[in-house]
Each structure stands twice: as structure tokens, then as C-alpha cells.
Design a protein around this motif. Structure first.
Motif, short mmCIF file in Angstrom:
data_model
loop_
_atom_site.label_atom_id
_atom_site.label_comp_id
_atom_site.label_asym_id
_atom_site.label_seq_id
_atom_site.Cartn_x
_atom_site.Cartn_y
_atom_site.Cartn_z
N GLY A 248 2.18 -55.68 64.80
CA GLY A 248 1.42 -54.60 64.24
C GLY A 248 1.94 -53.26 64.81
O GLY A 248 3.16 -53.21 65.19
N LEU A 249 1.40 -52.17 64.68
CA LEU A 249 1.60 -50.99 65.33
C LEU A 249 1.41 -50.69 66.76
O LEU A 249 -0.01 -50.70 66.99
CB LEU A 249 1.29 -49.97 64.31
CG LEU A 249 1.46 -48.40 64.89
CD1 LEU A 249 2.82 -48.13 64.76
CD2 LEU A 249 0.72 -47.31 63.62
N SER A 250 2.24 -50.52 67.76
CA SER A 250 1.87 -50.24 69.08
C SER A 250 2.34 -48.74 69.36
O SER A 250 3.42 -48.27 68.89
CB SER A 250 2.79 -51.11 69.88
OG SER A 250 2.44 -52.37 69.76
N ILE A 251 1.54 -47.85 69.94
CA ILE A 251 1.69 -46.55 70.26
C ILE A 251 1.89 -46.40 71.65
O ILE A 251 1.25 -47.34 72.62
CB ILE A 251 0.63 -45.67 70.06
CG1 ILE A 251 0.10 -45.96 68.71
CG2 ILE A 251 0.36 -44.53 70.16
CD1 ILE A 251 1.17 -45.43 67.55
N ILE A 252 2.89 -45.55 71.97
CA ILE A 252 3.17 -45.48 73.24
C ILE A 252 3.04 -43.76 73.61
O ILE A 252 3.76 -43.12 72.81
CB ILE A 252 4.81 -46.07 73.63
CG1 ILE A 252 4.97 -47.31 73.47
CG2 ILE A 252 5.12 -45.33 75.18
CD1 ILE A 252 6.27 -47.68 73.94
N THR A 253 2.37 -43.43 74.59
CA THR A 253 1.84 -41.94 74.66
C THR A 253 2.32 -41.62 76.17
O THR A 253 2.38 -42.64 77.05
CB THR A 253 0.63 -41.39 74.15
OG1 THR A 253 -0.43 -42.14 74.94
CG2 THR A 253 0.47 -41.79 72.84
N GLY A 254 2.23 -40.43 76.55
CA GLY A 254 2.32 -39.84 77.97
C GLY A 254 2.90 -38.81 77.88
O GLY A 254 3.61 -38.06 77.11
N GLU A 255 2.45 -37.90 79.36
CA GLU A 255 3.10 -36.53 79.11
C GLU A 255 4.42 -36.31 79.24
O GLU A 255 5.32 -37.27 79.62
CB GLU A 255 2.45 -35.87 80.50
CG GLU A 255 0.98 -35.69 80.50
CD GLU A 255 0.55 -35.26 81.82
OE1 GLU A 255 1.37 -35.05 82.78
OE2 GLU A 255 -0.83 -35.30 82.07
N THR A 256 5.12 -35.24 78.85
CA THR A 256 6.52 -35.06 78.87
C THR A 256 6.97 -35.01 80.33
O THR A 256 6.29 -34.68 81.57
CB THR A 256 6.85 -33.47 78.27
OG1 THR A 256 6.44 -33.52 77.29
CG2 THR A 256 8.17 -33.27 78.51
N GLY A 257 8.06 -35.85 80.49
CA GLY A 257 8.71 -36.27 82.05
C GLY A 257 7.83 -37.49 82.56
O GLY A 257 8.34 -37.71 83.84
N ALA A 258 7.05 -38.30 81.77
CA ALA A 258 6.30 -39.10 82.51
C ALA A 258 7.15 -40.23 82.49
O ALA A 258 6.86 -41.19 83.44
CB ALA A 258 4.87 -39.51 81.79
N GLY A 259 8.43 -40.63 81.95
CA GLY A 259 9.33 -41.85 81.99
C GLY A 259 9.40 -42.58 80.82
O GLY A 259 9.79 -43.61 80.67
N LYS A 260 9.09 -41.88 79.44
CA LYS A 260 9.33 -42.57 78.38
C LYS A 260 10.59 -42.85 78.17
O LYS A 260 11.14 -43.96 77.66
CB LYS A 260 8.65 -41.83 77.14
CG LYS A 260 7.21 -41.70 77.24
CD LYS A 260 6.59 -41.18 75.94
CE LYS A 260 7.08 -39.76 75.61
NZ LYS A 260 6.52 -38.77 76.79
N SER A 261 11.68 -41.99 78.52
CA SER A 261 12.99 -42.06 78.43
C SER A 261 13.75 -43.23 79.23
O SER A 261 14.51 -43.99 79.05
CB SER A 261 13.71 -40.68 78.54
OG SER A 261 13.47 -40.42 79.92
N ILE A 262 12.82 -43.36 80.43
CA ILE A 262 13.28 -44.44 81.34
C ILE A 262 13.10 -45.87 80.49
O ILE A 262 13.75 -46.89 80.78
CB ILE A 262 12.63 -44.14 82.66
CG1 ILE A 262 12.94 -42.96 83.41
CG2 ILE A 262 12.65 -45.52 83.52
CD1 ILE A 262 12.45 -42.81 84.69
N LEU A 263 11.94 -45.90 80.16
CA LEU A 263 11.52 -47.27 79.41
C LEU A 263 12.41 -47.48 78.24
O LEU A 263 13.02 -48.59 77.94
CB LEU A 263 10.35 -47.11 78.73
CG LEU A 263 9.49 -48.33 78.23
CD1 LEU A 263 9.06 -49.29 78.92
CD2 LEU A 263 8.11 -47.82 77.36
N LEU A 264 12.82 -46.31 77.57
CA LEU A 264 13.92 -46.65 76.39
C LEU A 264 15.19 -47.05 77.03
O LEU A 264 15.94 -47.84 76.34
CB LEU A 264 13.93 -45.54 75.32
CG LEU A 264 12.78 -45.23 74.65
CD1 LEU A 264 12.95 -43.71 73.90
CD2 LEU A 264 12.66 -46.24 73.57
N GLY A 265 15.50 -46.44 78.17
CA GLY A 265 16.76 -46.55 78.89
C GLY A 265 16.83 -48.29 79.37
O GLY A 265 18.00 -48.67 79.16
N GLY A 266 15.68 -48.83 79.84
CA GLY A 266 15.76 -50.16 80.17
C GLY A 266 15.90 -50.99 79.05
O GLY A 266 16.73 -52.08 79.16
#
Length: 550
Positions: A23-41
């Protein structure tokens, strides 16, 4: 689909494990919280090159592991081609060692990065506003049209035939080049071959001829020695046969007197028999010996011919000359039969050309039928995404060239404004418009083919209100047939997810760490309310959040 992700010792992540649903999974978080880190991994799992700077603790190795359910992806042929162990629940693992070395595993078997990238492309499509160049490529545009045209099987057949066609063309080109070179050498090779054929060579004859030459060349001396030997054997007074006969007679009488002489008598008798045989052979040789100057000249001429040939062909013996003759025969024969071979190869190419033309026409007709459907669906979706005047001009022209996917040349033009000129996508659409076009295209594609898990990374940047609500609806619709992730800052989109994850930072023992948690319903209300009104949540923000979730 991606069912689980584990990350250890990567960037600001100490240890993280999370399970995902379809289904549809949402990922949120404040700017700089580490979403780019998650994508990098996640990118490392898909084959991105590793960086030693990614290690949180440089004395420990980094391990990133993802579990995928690939049972409906039809990837068995890819696994076989890449020599992977196929499992419906496939595990991909990347390890970055403190030394800087990186290792990759698929179902615990080591793999190289190029193979991992090939597999990764079939599992996850990470899309951001900055990754829209794919949309402007002819190859991707054809993929979209062919998906609607149901051209998958016919294209596969075309590509197999094209591979054979190109191989035949290469063979013909090599034959023609060989023929051009062979023609230059043909006369010379024929001359060399005729010399060797006329020589009438027989393996081992050089030694026989040399022996015969020595005999013929020294025949007077040989005759003299044979005559002398004949006299020494047959002389009636002092010849060897006369002497042995006399000796035999003497011992014959002695053996009659005493048995102790019998042994010597027998030996003398045997010697006489042997000597008599020698005499007969010498006599035969002497009688058969003839002076033949003509034969000597013939043998001498043949020897000179063989030695000249040995020198010319840098050969060590007659056996090598015979081998060279056979090779020349093959070269001359091939050259003389090349026209027939080339003609046969050309007929094969003509046959394959006919097959390719037939398949190409089928591909072209299906594309012509699919283009209006694609145009209508895209323009309809873009109206709801705030682009009411968006228009596409999509045309295919049937050419004389066999391309990798048929004989069509594609014109894929776009106009964002009423009365505006049509132009290439990269020139006619802004970054935000390209993102919405890509979302529309992916939405259309999801209805026709099984797409890998797609992760939209802030594709909604720059939009709000009803448009963001519609983008969320499109993603929700897509998630009925595929797994969709959306990293977003918009509460309207966040509220539409079946699952909601939050990326956040926290300080533990004076160390900043990034983490990811799955939110329950109440936590989602709080998160969406904060997205609406900031950390100081008002009652209206909470009410709005609940309304969005309901």
C-alpha cells in the motif's frame, strides 16, 4: 516489495530496524531529521558505491540489509542470468568495512555492484524532483507507450531477431573483408600450392631419396667393394667359404671320433650356413647394382626441389610441407567458394530482415493505437494536478532503420500553456511541472505493468492545497497495485497513507542519532497537526488532522 530494512552503524544511525507493509507508506520528519540518510542507506542496497565517511563508528563495520518479497516480479530469469540464488523472500546485504572495502550479498551469496544495480533497478525506483531526466529520454518515453500498447512479448521477439540479424551482418562484413584480402593473396597462394602439388611430396621420402642419392653417387666404389667381398667369400683357394668348408669337414671327422668335438662342429656348421647366406646376398647386390646416370639426375633434381621448398616455406621436414600444402588448399578453396558463402549469408540476412520488418510493423501499429490513450490519460491527470492547459504532441514515424526497439522515430513534445508552442519536455516544462508529469506517467504505467516499489522523495515540493490532495489520491490509487512510499512535508498527502513513519533525531549520551518509528493513530494525529500548525498545536489543528485522517 520492500518488507524490512535494517541499518547498523551508518551516518547518524546506530541501529535501526523497521518492517513495511504494502500500500501507501508515508515518511515524514523535520528538515534535517535524517530522511536523506535513510535514502542513502537504501541506495547502498541498490548498488550505489560505498563511502568510508558513511561509518558512524569508524572502528566497526556498517551493515545494511533489506528484505524483498519478489514472488510476483518474474525475476527468475534475471537471477539465473546473474547466477543468483532465487528466493521469493530475497535478502540483500551491503557491508562497509573499516578498511574502506565494501561487500554485497544476495541471499548470502557475494555479488558485484553491477549485478546488484541490475537487480536493484527491478526492486525500487527512488524518484525525486531532481531525478526527472529519465522522463526526457526517448528510451523511457518508448517504455511508457509500449506498456500501453502491450508490446512486451513482441518487443522481446524483435530484440532476439535483431540480435541474430546484427550477428549475421557482422559475419557478412567479416566475410567481405576476408574476401577482399583473400583475392589479393589468391594468385600467390595458388602459385605456392601448384609448386607443392607438382612436387608430389610423400611423408618420409626425403630420407629415402638422400639414401638413394648416396648410393647412386658412389656406385663405382660400392661395386668395387661388392666385387672384392665376392672374391673374399668365393675364392677356391683362400675364400672364406672354401676355408669354412674345409674346417667343417675336419671337425666332422673329429666329432665322429669323440663327442667333445660335436659342439664346435655344430658352431662351425652354423657359421658356414650363415656365411653361405651372406655370399648369396652379396652376389644378389652385385648383380642388381646398375650404373644409372639418368636416375641419379632425377633423384638429385627431386632433392634440390624439396630443399628449395623447405627453405622457401621455412619448414623442417616434408611432413610440414604437406601440412602447408593442405592449408594452402583450404585457403584457395575458401577463396574460390567465398562468393557462394557470401550469397548464402546475404540470403539469411534478407530472411531476417523480412521477419524484423513484419514485427516492426506490428510494434508500430500498436504504438499508433496506444498514443491517443496515453495522451488522453496524461492530460486528464495533469488537469487535476493544476496544469489545465497541458497538452502532449506524441508522434511516431516509421523509418528505414532497425533501432533497439523497432523502426520508430519518436516525437514527444509538450506545451504547458494554452496557445503555447510545443517543445521537448526538458525545454517546455519546469522542474515542478516535470515532477507532476512524472507522477502522472507513473500512475498510468502502474495500471499496465508491474512496477517495482516506488519512493517519491518530496515530489510534492512547491504544490499545496487541492493539488497536493490530488497528488495524494494518485499515489493512493497507485498503491492498489504496487508498494508506494512518499516522503512528504504536506499533511494532505501524509493523511492518505496506509502506514505512517516518522524520521527524527535524538541526543543519547551526547551523541546525535537518527531513528525511524511507525506511528499509531494517535501519534499520526499529533504528527499531522504539527505539520499543519507547528509544534504549538492548536485544537483546530488537531481537529483538522483528525478530519484529514478520517
Amino acid at each position: 516489495m520492500l518488507t524490512a530494512l535494517s541499518i547498523k552503524n551508518y551516518a547518524l544511525i546506530d541501529t535501526l530496524h523497521v518492517d513495511f507493509n504494502d500500500g501507501l507508506s508515508i515518511i515524514t520528519g523535520e528538515t534535517g531529521a535524517g530522511k536523506s540518510i535513510l535514502l542513502g542507506g537504501l541506495s547502498l542496497i541498490l548498488g550505489k558505491r560505498a563511502d568510508l565517511n558513511s561509518l558512524k563508528d569508524t572502528t566497526q563495520k556498517c551493515v545494511i540489509e533489506a528484505v524483498f518479497d519478489i514472488s510476483s516480479y518474474n525475476l527468475k530469469s534475471l537471477f539465473k542470468a546473474e547466477d543468483f540464488d532465487y528466493e521469493s523472500q530475497t535478502i540483500i546485504r551491503r557491508e562497509i568495512l573499516p578498511s574502506g572495502k565494501s561487500r554485497a550479498f544476495v541471499n548470502d551469496s557475494p555479488v558485484n555492484l553491477s549485478s546488484l544495480q541490475l537487480l536493484g533497478a527491478c526492486l525500487i525506483d527512488i524518484h525525486s524532483q531532481h531525478q526527472t531526466l529519465e522522463l526526457t529520454s526517448n528510451e523511457f518515453q518508448f517504455q511508457v507507450i509500449d506498456a500501453l500498447a502491450n508490446n512486451d512479448k513482441v518487443l522481446q521477439n524483435y530484440k532476439e531477431k535483431l540480435k541474430t540479424y546484427k550477428a549475421l551482418q557482422k559475419e557478412l562484413k567479416e566475410l567481405l573483408a576476408f574476401q577482399a584480402e583473400a583475392i589479393k593473396e589468391h594468385d600467390y597462394n595458388s602459385f605456392l600450392l601448384n609448386e607443392l602439388v607438382e612436387a608430389n611430396l610423400v611423408d618420409g621420402e626425403l630420407e629415402t631419396l638422400e639414401e638413394e642419392y648416396e648410393t647412386l653417387n658412389n656406385i663405382e666404389g660400392i661395386k668395387e667393394k661388392l666385387d672384392e667381398s665376392y672374391q673374399l667369400l668365393s675364392d677356391e683357394e683362400v675364400g672364406a667359404l672354401y676355408t669354412l668348408t674345409t674346417l667343417k669337414n675336419a671337425f666332422q671327422k673329429l666329432s665322429e671320433l669323440s663327442s667333445k668335438y660335436e659342439n664346435l662342429f655344430g658352431r662351425i656348421n652354423s657359421s658356414l650356413i650363415e656365411m653361405d647366406d651372406v655370399f648369396n646376398e652379396v652376389n644378389t647386390l652385385k648383380d642388381n647394382l646398375e650404373v644409372d646416370p639418368g636416375r641419379l639426375e632425377t633423384v638429385d633434381s627431386k632433392l634440390k626441389m624439396i630443399h628449395n621448398l623447405l627453405q622457401k616455406h621455412v619448414a623442417g621436414n616434408v611432413s610440414e610441407l604437406i601440412k602447408i600444402k593442405n592449408e594452402l588448399e583450404e585457403k584457395v578453396s575458401v577463396t574460390e567458394n567465398l562468393d557462394s558463402t557470401i550469397q548464402k549469408k546475404q540470403l539469411e540476412i534478407d530472411s531476417k530482415t523480412t521477419e524484423l520488418n513484419t514485427i516492426s510493423e506490428t510494434i508500430h501499429k500498436r504504438r499508433i493505437e496506444a498514443i491517443p490513450k496515453l495522451k488522453k490519460q496524461l492530460e486528464s491527470l495533469l488537469v487535476s494536478l493544476g496544469m489545465p492547459n497541458a497538452q502532449f504532441k506524441i508522434e511516431t514515424t516509421y523509418s528505414d532503420t532497425f533501432f533497439a526497439n523497432g523502426k520508430d522515430a519518436l516525437l514527444f513534445l509538450f506545451s504547458a500553456n494554452k496557445g503555447g508552442n510545443f517543445n521537448e519536455l526538458k525545454k517546455a516544462a519546469s522542474g515542478g511541472e516535470l515532477s507532476r508529469i512524472m507522477l502522472a506517467i507513473k500512475s498510468v504505467l502502474s495500471k499496465y505493468i508491474k512496477l517495482p516499489t516506488i519512493m517519491f522523495d518530496e515530489i510534492d515540493t512547491g504544490v499545496s492545497g487541492e493539488i497536493s490532495n490530488k497528488m495524494g489520491d494518485i499515489m493512493l490509487e497507485m498503491s492498489k497495485t504496487m508498494q508506494v512510499f512518499s516522503i512528504t512535508h504536506l499533511p494532505q498527502i501524509a493523511a492518505k497513507g496506509h502506514s505512517h513513519f516518522k524520521v527524527y533525531k535524538e541526543d543519547i549520551n551526547n551523541t546525535t542519532q537518527t531513528n525511524l518509528i511507525k506511528l499509531n493513530h494517535d501519534e499520526r494525529v499529533v504528527e499531522i497537526a504539527q505539520m499543519l500548525g507547528g509544534l504549538e498545536m492548536s485544537s483546530s489543528a488537531i481537529a483538522h488532522a483528525k478530519e484529514l485522517l478520517n
